[in-house]
Design a protein around this motif. Sequence first.
Motif, PDB file in Angstrom:
ATOM      1  N   LYS A   1       0.663  -7.279  -5.511  1.00 30.75           N
ATOM      2  CA  LYS A   1      -0.366  -6.328  -5.910  1.00 30.75           C
ATOM      3  C   LYS A   1      -0.124  -4.990  -5.221  1.00 30.75           C
ATOM      4  O   LYS A   1       0.227  -4.931  -4.043  1.00 30.75           O
ATOM      5  N   ILE A   2      -0.338  -3.919  -5.973  1.00 31.10           N
ATOM      6  CA  ILE A   2      -0.131  -2.563  -5.487  1.00 31.10           C
ATOM      7  C   ILE A   2      -1.470  -1.923  -5.141  1.00 31.10           C
ATOM      8  O   ILE A   2      -2.446  -2.042  -5.887  1.00 31.10           O
ATOM      9  N   ILE A   3      -1.511  -1.228  -4.014  1.00 33.06           N
ATOM     10  CA  ILE A   3      -2.671  -0.447  -3.599  1.00 33.06           C
ATOM     11  C   ILE A   3      -2.241   1.011  -3.518  1.00 33.06           C
ATOM     12  O   ILE A   3      -1.309   1.345  -2.777  1.00 33.06           O
ATOM     13  N   LEU A   4      -2.878   1.883  -4.285  1.00 35.90           N
ATOM     14  CA  LEU A   4      -2.623   3.315  -4.183  1.00 35.90           C
ATOM     15  C   LEU A   4      -3.579   3.885  -3.154  1.00 35.90           C
ATOM     16  O   LEU A   4      -4.783   3.999  -3.404  1.00 35.90           O
ATOM     17  N   ALA A   5      -3.050   4.192  -1.970  1.00 33.48           N
ATOM     18  CA  ALA A   5      -3.871   4.588  -0.817  1.00 33.48           C
ATOM     19  C   ALA A   5      -3.721   6.090  -0.592  1.00 33.48           C
ATOM     20  O   ALA A   5      -2.688   6.553  -0.094  1.00 33.48           O
ATOM     21  N   SER A   6      -4.753   6.854  -0.928  1.00 34.33           N
ATOM     22  CA  SER A   6      -4.638   8.315  -0.933  1.00 34.33           C
ATOM     23  C   SER A   6      -5.909   8.971  -0.432  1.00 34.33           C
ATOM     24  O   SER A   6      -6.991   8.382  -0.473  1.00 34.33           O
ATOM     25  N   GLY A   7      -5.759  10.198   0.018  1.00 38.29           N
ATOM     26  CA  GLY A   7      -6.939  10.994   0.330  1.00 38.29           C
ATOM     27  C   GLY A   7      -7.601  11.554  -0.912  1.00 38.29           C
ATOM     28  O   GLY A   7      -8.695  12.105  -0.841  1.00 38.29           O
ATOM     29  N   ARG A   8      -6.956  11.401  -2.065  1.00 32.37           N
ATOM     30  CA  ARG A   8      -7.477  11.964  -3.316  1.00 32.37           C
ATOM     31  C   ARG A   8      -8.799  11.335  -3.757  1.00 32.37           C
ATOM     32  O   ARG A   8      -9.111  10.200  -3.412  1.00 32.37           O
ATOM     33  N   HIS A   9      -9.535  12.086  -4.572  1.00 29.46           N
ATOM     34  CA  HIS A   9     -10.670  11.572  -5.337  1.00 29.46           C
ATOM     35  C   HIS A   9     -10.123  10.541  -6.338  1.00 29.46           C
ATOM     36  O   HIS A   9      -8.991  10.672  -6.821  1.00 29.46           O
TER      37      HIS A   9
ATOM     38  N   MET B   1      -7.340   2.949  -3.398  1.00 30.54           N
ATOM     39  CA  MET B   1      -8.017   3.214  -2.132  1.00 30.54           C
ATOM     40  C   MET B   1      -8.110   4.732  -1.998  1.00 30.54           C
ATOM     41  O   MET B   1      -7.170   5.389  -1.547  1.00 30.54           O
ATOM     42  N   ALA B   2      -9.230   5.285  -2.437  1.00 32.49           N
ATOM     43  CA  ALA B   2      -9.418   6.736  -2.478  1.00 32.49           C
ATOM     44  C   ALA B   2     -10.061   7.229  -1.184  1.00 32.49           C
ATOM     45  O   ALA B   2     -10.537   6.444  -0.362  1.00 32.49           O
ATOM     46  N   PHE B   3     -10.075   8.547  -1.019  1.00 27.28           N
ATOM     47  CA  PHE B   3     -10.720   9.170   0.146  1.00 27.28           C
ATOM     48  C   PHE B   3     -10.244   8.547   1.457  1.00 27.28           C
ATOM     49  O   PHE B   3     -11.052   8.257   2.350  1.00 27.28           O
ATOM     50  N   ASN B   4      -8.938   8.301   1.567  1.00 30.48           N
ATOM     51  CA  ASN B   4      -8.362   7.714   2.777  1.00 30.48           C
ATOM     52  C   ASN B   4      -8.997   6.369   3.156  1.00 30.48           C
ATOM     53  O   ASN B   4      -9.086   6.025   4.337  1.00 30.48           O
ATOM     54  N   GLY B   5      -9.417   5.628   2.157  1.00 28.72           N
ATOM     55  CA  GLY B   5     -10.026   4.330   2.410  1.00 28.72           C
ATOM     56  C   GLY B   5     -11.532   4.325   2.290  1.00 28.72           C
ATOM     57  O   GLY B   5     -12.163   3.270   2.360  1.00 28.72           O
ATOM     58  N   GLY B   6     -12.132   5.491   2.090  1.00 25.38           N
ATOM     59  CA  GLY B   6     -13.587   5.564   1.986  1.00 25.38           C
ATOM     60  C   GLY B   6     -14.146   4.887   0.755  1.00 25.38           C
ATOM     61  O   GLY B   6     -15.321   4.517   0.712  1.00 25.38           O
ATOM     62  N   LYS B   7     -13.301   4.681  -0.261  1.00 23.42           N
ATOM     63  CA  LYS B   7     -13.732   4.004  -1.482  1.00 23.42           C
ATOM     64  C   LYS B   7     -12.567   3.196  -2.036  1.00 23.42           C
ATOM     65  O   LYS B   7     -11.504   3.741  -2.317  1.00 23.42           O
TER      66      LYS B   7
ATOM     67  N   ALA C   1       0.847  -1.191   0.000  1.00 25.64           N
ATOM     68  CA  ALA C   1       0.000   0.000   0.000  1.00 25.64           C
ATOM     69  C   ALA C   1       0.881   1.238   0.000  1.00 25.64           C
ATOM     70  O   ALA C   1       1.778   1.376   0.840  1.00 25.64           O
ATOM     71  N   LEU C   2       0.616   2.149  -0.932  1.00 22.40           N
ATOM     72  CA  LEU C   2       1.460   3.325  -1.120  1.00 22.40           C
ATOM     73  C   LEU C   2       0.624   4.595  -1.056  1.00 22.40           C
ATOM     74  O   LEU C   2      -0.312   4.772  -1.857  1.00 22.40           O
ATOM     75  N   ASP C   3       0.934   5.466  -0.126  1.00 21.88           N
ATOM     76  CA  ASP C   3       0.424   6.830  -0.208  1.00 21.88           C
ATOM     77  C   ASP C   3       1.009   7.467  -1.468  1.00 21.88           C
ATOM     78  O   ASP C   3       2.048   7.024  -1.978  1.00 21.88           O
ATOM     79  N   ILE C   4       0.359   8.502  -1.966  1.00 19.32           N
ATOM     80  CA  ILE C   4       0.831   9.129  -3.212  1.00 19.32           C
ATOM     81  C   ILE C   4       1.653  10.380  -2.935  1.00 19.32           C
ATOM     82  O   ILE C   4       2.867  10.400  -3.145  1.00 19.32           O
ATOM     83  N   ASP C   5       1.008  11.437  -2.463  1.00 14.68           N
ATOM     84  CA  ASP C   5       1.691  12.725  -2.313  1.00 14.68           C
ATOM     85  C   ASP C   5       2.690  12.687  -1.165  1.00 14.68           C
ATOM     86  O   ASP C   5       2.343  12.378  -0.026  1.00 14.68           O
TER      87      ASP C   5
END
Length: 269
Positions: A38-46, A67-73, A7-11
């Motif tokens: 497998k890679i998970i892009l885990a970000s607060g972004r839309h 994994m957008a919205f900090n995991g919300g979606k 799992a990778l944060d982006i910014d």
Amino acid sequence: MDYKLIALDIDGTLTNSKKEITPHTRYALLEAQKQGKKIILASGRHPIGIYPIAKDLLLDRYGGFIMAFNGGKIINCETGETVVSKLFPLEYLADIVGVLKDSNITINTYDDKRIISDNKVNDYSYVERDIIKAEMVVVDDFVSAVKFNINKILLAGEPDELDRYQAILSRRYDGLLDVYKSAPYFLEIMPFGVTKGSMLPLLLQKLGVRREELAAFGDHYNDMTMIGYAGLGVAMGNAEPDVKKIADYVCESNDDDGIAKTFDRYILR
């Protein structure tokens, strides 16, 4: 340990100070996926601010996740299926707007393609617009404009003012909403219990992967829960001091290929 999910944060993590993925880092991620990880892009972004990165890293080909919205979606890049979606309780929206009415803070949320902002737009709102490359619509009556399902609220403003309102909002919505910073000038308001670290277990369960087989990389406060949850929690060299304290390992900075170098040491066979 054979880490099957990363799992990778982006910014500030996956991207460097220029908001770019370096060739070394991109090669390491593609090589890991070729090896079955497998890679998970885990970000607060839309999601729309994550899809171009997911496409560049071939997550659709290798069955990775957004994994957008900090995991919300959480979205399966291969199928386009939304695996998990946690909605923001709209009944709190009017009260939040009331609490912030005398501030200089911009209130933002999102529909499927756009940023919806109240009329106190400041420079930091444009930072979010430019990061995710979405149209921004400014509305005079924020509560009336938001009559659709949303996953989070983003507050944008001066760091000191956000710190004051973080304390106010955290007390007011204790046990009802989660309030935390994702950058000095961004304050996230999330459905209660929705963090990167709390949502990852739902995905791991669906995939039949143990937490010990998960590695997670991040740099800011909204990454702390997933770094603490993962079998290998990695803080970037440029991470906040509190993030480094809870990490299993502190790697080089995002401007010095910290992810790629850690992959070379611990992830790639």
